[in-house]
Write an enzyme that holds these catalytic residues in place. Structure first.
Site, PDB file in Angstrom:
ATOM      1  N   PHE A 169      -8.080  -3.542  17.569  1.00  0.00           N
ATOM      2  CA  PHE A 169      -8.380  -3.898  16.185  1.00  0.00           C
ATOM      3  C   PHE A 169      -9.713  -4.647  16.070  1.00  0.00           C
ATOM      4  CE2 PHE A 169      -7.870  -6.131  12.131  1.00  0.00           C
ATOM      5  CZ  PHE A 169      -7.444  -5.086  11.329  1.00  0.00           C
ATOM      6  N   GLU A 190       8.079   1.003  18.318  1.00  0.00           N
ATOM      7  CA  GLU A 190       9.163   1.263  17.373  1.00  0.00           C
ATOM      8  C   GLU A 190       8.824   0.862  15.941  1.00  0.00           C
ATOM      9  OE1 GLU A 190      12.748  -0.472  18.862  1.00  0.00           O
ATOM     10  OE2 GLU A 190      12.544   0.506  20.806  1.00  0.00           O
ATOM     11  N   HIS A 244       3.181  -0.617  13.498  1.00  0.00           N
ATOM     12  CA  HIS A 244       1.976  -1.282  13.987  1.00  0.00           C
ATOM     13  C   HIS A 244       0.979  -0.286  14.579  1.00  0.00           C
ATOM     14  CE1 HIS A 244      -0.382  -3.898  16.788  1.00  0.00           C
ATOM     15  NE2 HIS A 244      -0.424  -4.624  15.692  1.00  0.00           N
ATOM     16  N   PHE A 257     -15.685   7.385  19.663  1.00  0.00           N
ATOM     17  CA  PHE A 257     -14.289   6.967  19.546  1.00  0.00           C
ATOM     18  C   PHE A 257     -13.575   7.259  20.865  1.00  0.00           C
ATOM     19  CE2 PHE A 257      -9.842   7.644  18.276  1.00  0.00           C
ATOM     20  CZ  PHE A 257      -9.607   6.503  17.530  1.00  0.00           C
TER      21      PHE A 257
END
Length: 157
Positions: free
Chosen positions: A57, A84, A87, A112
């Site tokens: 991030f 799960e 996120h 990327f």
């Protein structure tokens, strides 16, 4: 009809490359980095600066900060493993958007090199066990840096 093709090559001589790498999932990101550095060395890249950030991030803001420092290209490396919760999707979406935005705004190739994986096995296989995407991403970095150099030297329409 006049047709001209422009493309980069894999000669690294004279290139100045930045690599922004996430420490999260560091066993895997370190393998990506090793693959990238191996590629840069084999292709004669003379100068590589590595910037380490806590997670994927944080990559786009770091890329933005260093984009005006005279690099020919920037390689962003990270590994995102689906869990799960949502996120994974949120981070993957924002990181890809942020990297693309910086590249377009600053006019510099930002590659990327984020490995999105459904699970740890897939992440491991893409980060050095079966193949090392770091090497592949580095090749793309060299090629795009050279293409942009050629485009900068060519003032023709």
């Amino acid at each position: 009809m006049k047709v001209r093709t422009f493309e980069g090559d894999y000669r690294g001589e004279g290139l100045r490359i930045a690599v922004v790498v996430s420490r999260f999932n560091d066993l895997l990101t370190e393998e990506l980095l090793k693959g990238a550095l191996d590629c840069f060395k084999r292709h004669g890249v003379e100068e590589v600066h590595i910037f380490r950030v806590p997670g994927s991030f944080e990559i786009p803001i770091t890329v933005k900060k260093i984009a005006k420092r005279g690099y020919d290209a920037i390689l962003a490396l990270g590994v995102l493993i689906k869990g799960e919760t949502r996120h994974f999707e949120l981070v993957a979406s924002q990181v890809s958007r942020g990297i693309a935005q910086v590249s377009l705004e600053e006019g510099i190739p930002v590659i990327f090199g984020i490995v999105p994986a459904e699970d740890e096995i897939q992440a491991i296989s893409r980060s050095g066990i079966k193949s090392n995407r770091g090497f592949e991403y580095a090749l793309t970095t060299i090629e795009m840096a050279n293409l942009f150099r050629k485009l900068g030297e060519n003032n023709e329409r």
